[in-house]
Scaffold this motif. Structure first.
Motif, PDB file in Angstrom:
ATOM      1  N   THR A  76      40.450  -0.396  44.582  1.00  0.00           N
ATOM      2  CA  THR A  76      39.228   0.328  44.892  1.00  0.00           C
ATOM      3  C   THR A  76      38.111  -0.688  45.043  1.00  0.00           C
ATOM      4  OG1 THR A  76      39.977   2.263  43.666  1.00  0.00           O
ATOM      5  CG2 THR A  76      37.597   2.083  44.052  1.00  0.00           C
ATOM      6  N   TYR A  77      37.275  -0.469  46.031  1.00  0.00           N
ATOM      7  CA  TYR A  77      36.164  -1.377  46.301  1.00  0.00           C
ATOM      8  C   TYR A  77      34.952  -0.555  46.703  1.00  0.00           C
ATOM      9  CZ  TYR A  77      37.528  -0.477  51.131  1.00  0.00           C
ATOM     10  OH  TYR A  77      37.831   0.142  52.320  1.00  0.00           O
ATOM     11  N   ALA A  78      33.795  -1.192  46.709  1.00  0.00           N
ATOM     12  CA  ALA A  78      32.540  -0.512  47.040  1.00  0.00           C
ATOM     13  C   ALA A  78      31.663  -1.423  47.880  1.00  0.00           C
ATOM     14  CB  ALA A  78      31.799  -0.117  45.761  1.00  0.00           C
ATOM     15  N   PHE A  79      30.832  -0.792  48.713  1.00  0.00           N
ATOM     16  CA  PHE A  79      29.795  -1.579  49.371  1.00  0.00           C
ATOM     17  C   PHE A  79      28.928  -2.157  48.271  1.00  0.00           C
ATOM     18  CE2 PHE A  79      29.697   1.125  53.522  1.00  0.00           C
ATOM     19  CZ  PHE A  79      30.849   0.520  53.959  1.00  0.00           C
ATOM     20  N   ASP A  80      28.523  -3.395  48.435  1.00  0.00           N
ATOM     21  CA  ASP A  80      27.796  -4.102  47.388  1.00  0.00           C
ATOM     22  C   ASP A  80      26.283  -3.927  47.564  1.00  0.00           C
ATOM     23  OD1 ASP A  80      27.920  -5.651  45.035  1.00  0.00           O
ATOM     24  OD2 ASP A  80      27.408  -7.461  46.170  1.00  0.00           O
ATOM     25  N   GLY A  81      25.833  -2.691  47.484  1.00  0.00           N
ATOM     26  CA  GLY A  81      24.413  -2.399  47.588  1.00  0.00           C
ATOM     27  C   GLY A  81      24.075  -1.718  48.908  1.00  0.00           C
ATOM     28  N   PRO A  82      22.890  -1.133  48.981  1.00  0.00           N
ATOM     29  CA  PRO A  82      22.503  -0.346  50.168  1.00  0.00           C
ATOM     30  C   PRO A  82      22.303  -1.177  51.432  1.00  0.00           C
ATOM     31  CG  PRO A  82      20.678  -0.515  48.621  1.00  0.00           C
ATOM     32  CD  PRO A  82      21.871  -1.110  47.950  1.00  0.00           C
ATOM     33  N   ASP A  83      22.068  -2.455  51.309  1.00  0.00           N
ATOM     34  CA  ASP A  83      21.872  -3.299  52.492  1.00  0.00           C
ATOM     35  C   ASP A  83      23.132  -4.075  52.860  1.00  0.00           C
ATOM     36  OD1 ASP A  83      19.190  -2.505  52.635  1.00  0.00           O
ATOM     37  OD2 ASP A  83      18.599  -4.049  51.195  1.00  0.00           O
ATOM     38  N   SER A  84      24.285  -3.636  52.336  1.00  0.00           N
ATOM     39  CA  SER A  84      25.516  -4.402  52.514  1.00  0.00           C
ATOM     40  C   SER A  84      26.415  -3.853  53.625  1.00  0.00           C
ATOM     41  CB  SER A  84      26.300  -4.427  51.202  1.00  0.00           C
ATOM     42  OG  SER A  84      26.687  -3.104  50.852  1.00  0.00           O
ATOM     43  N   ASN A  85      25.872  -2.962  54.460  1.00  0.00           N
ATOM     44  CA  ASN A  85      26.685  -2.396  55.533  1.00  0.00           C
ATOM     45  C   ASN A  85      25.799  -1.993  56.712  1.00  0.00           C
ATOM     46  OD1 ASN A  85      26.380   0.837  55.617  1.00  0.00           O
ATOM     47  ND2 ASN A  85      26.036   0.102  53.532  1.00  0.00           N
ATOM     48  N   PRO A  86      26.375  -1.962  57.919  1.00  0.00           N
ATOM     49  CA  PRO A  86      25.593  -1.597  59.103  1.00  0.00           C
ATOM     50  C   PRO A  86      25.644  -0.099  59.420  1.00  0.00           C
ATOM     51  CG  PRO A  86      27.718  -2.444  59.794  1.00  0.00           C
ATOM     52  CD  PRO A  86      27.673  -2.526  58.279  1.00  0.00           C
ATOM     53  N   ARG A  91      25.736   4.657  49.343  1.00  0.00           N
ATOM     54  CA  ARG A  91      26.764   4.414  48.314  1.00  0.00           C
ATOM     55  C   ARG A  91      28.109   4.680  48.958  1.00  0.00           C
ATOM     56  NH1 ARG A  91      30.214   6.684  44.763  1.00  0.00           N
ATOM     57  NH2 ARG A  91      29.899   8.771  45.599  1.00  0.00           N
ATOM     58  N   TYR A  92      29.063   3.812  48.692  1.00  0.00           N
ATOM     59  CA  TYR A  92      30.389   3.943  49.300  1.00  0.00           C
ATOM     60  C   TYR A  92      31.414   3.373  48.334  1.00  0.00           C
ATOM     61  CZ  TYR A  92      34.154   2.749  52.651  1.00  0.00           C
ATOM     62  OH  TYR A  92      35.340   2.607  53.316  1.00  0.00           O
ATOM     63  N   VAL A  93      32.425   4.158  47.993  1.00  0.00           N
ATOM     64  CA  VAL A  93      33.525   3.710  47.153  1.00  0.00           C
ATOM     65  C   VAL A  93      34.813   4.128  47.859  1.00  0.00           C
ATOM     66  CG1 VAL A  93      34.670   3.904  44.904  1.00  0.00           C
ATOM     67  CG2 VAL A  93      32.170   3.952  45.044  1.00  0.00           C
ATOM     68  N   SER A  94      35.739   3.187  48.033  1.00  0.00           N
ATOM     69  CA  SER A  94      36.949   3.445  48.805  1.00  0.00           C
ATOM     70  C   SER A  94      38.179   2.941  48.055  1.00  0.00           C
ATOM     71  CB  SER A  94      36.850   2.748  50.160  1.00  0.00           C
ATOM     72  OG  SER A  94      37.977   3.034  50.959  1.00  0.00           O
ATOM     73  N   THR A  95      39.302   3.636  48.283  1.00  0.00           N
ATOM     74  CA  THR A  95      40.570   3.267  47.674  1.00  0.00           C
ATOM     75  C   THR A  95      41.657   3.242  48.736  1.00  0.00           C
ATOM     76  OG1 THR A  95      39.957   4.264  45.556  1.00  0.00           O
ATOM     77  CG2 THR A  95      42.313   3.923  45.943  1.00  0.00           C
ATOM     78  N   VAL A  96      42.508   2.248  48.656  1.00  0.00           N
ATOM     79  CA  VAL A  96      43.724   2.192  49.466  1.00  0.00           C
ATOM     80  C   VAL A  96      44.893   2.153  48.490  1.00  0.00           C
ATOM     81  CG1 VAL A  96      43.645  -0.331  49.704  1.00  0.00           C
ATOM     82  CG2 VAL A  96      44.915   1.021  51.367  1.00  0.00           C
ATOM     83  N   ARG A  97      45.942   2.966  48.803  1.00  0.00           N
ATOM     84  CA  ARG A  97      47.083   3.067  47.899  1.00  0.00           C
ATOM     85  C   ARG A  97      48.367   3.105  48.717  1.00  0.00           C
ATOM     86  NH1 ARG A  97      50.288   6.933  44.747  1.00  0.00           N
ATOM     87  NH2 ARG A  97      49.624   8.637  46.081  1.00  0.00           N
ATOM     88  N   SER A 113      37.631   7.454  51.014  1.00  0.00           N
ATOM     89  CA  SER A 113      36.375   7.018  50.402  1.00  0.00           C
ATOM     90  C   SER A 113      35.516   8.222  50.064  1.00  0.00           C
ATOM     91  CB  SER A 113      35.601   6.087  51.344  1.00  0.00           C
ATOM     92  OG  SER A 113      35.192   6.791  52.499  1.00  0.00           O
ATOM     93  N   GLU A 114      34.493   7.944  49.301  1.00  0.00           N
ATOM     94  CA  GLU A 114      33.380   8.864  49.070  1.00  0.00           C
ATOM     95  C   GLU A 114      32.134   8.063  49.341  1.00  0.00           C
ATOM     96  OE1 GLU A 114      33.632  10.322  45.072  1.00  0.00           O
ATOM     97  OE2 GLU A 114      35.309  11.643  45.541  1.00  0.00           O
ATOM     98  N   TYR A 115      31.147   8.695  49.970  1.00  0.00           N
ATOM     99  CA  TYR A 115      29.932   7.955  50.296  1.00  0.00           C
ATOM    100  C   TYR A 115      28.739   8.896  50.347  1.00  0.00           C
ATOM    101  CZ  TYR A 115      30.419   9.772  55.053  1.00  0.00           C
ATOM    102  OH  TYR A 115      30.515  10.611  56.142  1.00  0.00           O
ATOM    103  N   ASP A 116      27.557   8.306  50.313  1.00  0.00           N
ATOM    104  CA  ASP A 116      26.298   9.035  50.476  1.00  0.00           C
ATOM    105  C   ASP A 116      25.593   8.498  51.708  1.00  0.00           C
ATOM    106  OD1 ASP A 116      26.586  10.480  48.068  1.00  0.00           O
ATOM    107  OD2 ASP A 116      25.735   8.829  46.918  1.00  0.00           O
ATOM    108  N   ALA A 117      25.180   9.418  52.576  1.00  0.00           N
ATOM    109  CA  ALA A 117      24.446   9.050  53.788  1.00  0.00           C
ATOM    110  C   ALA A 117      23.610  10.260  54.204  1.00  0.00           C
ATOM    111  CB  ALA A 117      25.410   8.657  54.895  1.00  0.00           C
ATOM    112  N   GLU A 118      22.847  10.094  55.234  1.00  0.00           N
ATOM    113  CA  GLU A 118      22.080  11.216  55.774  1.00  0.00           C
ATOM    114  C   GLU A 118      23.054  12.288  56.256  1.00  0.00           C
ATOM    115  OE1 GLU A 118      18.790  11.505  55.544  1.00  0.00           O
ATOM    116  OE2 GLU A 118      18.807   9.543  54.549  1.00  0.00           O
TER     117      GLU A 118
END
Length: 146
Positions: A76-86, A91-97, A113-118
């Motif tokens: 599981t990994y996450a974007f490292d802060g709000p300015d870490s993606n285009p 907020r973004y948390v993702s899992t690959v299994r 994943s689960e994320y928060d966006a507009e």
């Protein structure tokens, strides 16, 4: 909260697929959308490590490894802060299994994943993440092992 999801069967053992997918810094070796990856903090495979991905279109994504489970063949990994993606994702948390398909010996790959966006951006982002990122990666793994 949106939860984009993709899954597929790869014609190889779960262990063989996990060997490829496990490398947190290894996405460019198997995912077509990732041009380069560099661990910029911590060490490869170490929880807390941070990778900087350069996308094929030049965009940059910075992600932090939150969990790594060799028994469950997942991380599981996450974007490292709000300015870490285009993507405009806050907020973004993702899992690959990777799990075994017991009757065939193949691998079942899940990515979500689960994320928060507009709210207005969610349908487009769900399609991008589920279809483009996760589905594209799973399709490439399937081709690699075919």
């Amino acid at each position: 909260m949106p939860r984009p999801y993709a899954s597929g069967v790869v014609p190889a053992s779960a262990d063989a697929v996990w060997e490829v997918v496990r490398a947190f810094d290894g996405l460019p070796s198997w995912h077509p959308a990732i041009a380069t990856s560099e661990v910029v903090s911590g060490a490869e495979g170490q929880v807390g490590a941070v990778r900087r991905l350069t996308l094929g279109d030049g965009g940059v994504v910075v992600e932090r490894l939150l969990t790594l489970d060799d028994v469950d063949r997942s991380y599981t990994y996450a974007f490292d802060g709000p300015d870490s993606n285009p993507f405009g994702v806050r907020r973004y948390v993702s899992t690959v299994r990777i799990a075994p398909v017991t009757d065939t010996g193949h691998a079942f790959v899940e990515w979500w994943s689960e994320y928060d966006a507009e709210a207005a951006d969610e349908a487009k982002l769900d399609e991008l993440f589920a279809g483009g990122v996760y589905g594209g990666g799973i399709a490439t793994l399937r081709e690699r092992f075919s």
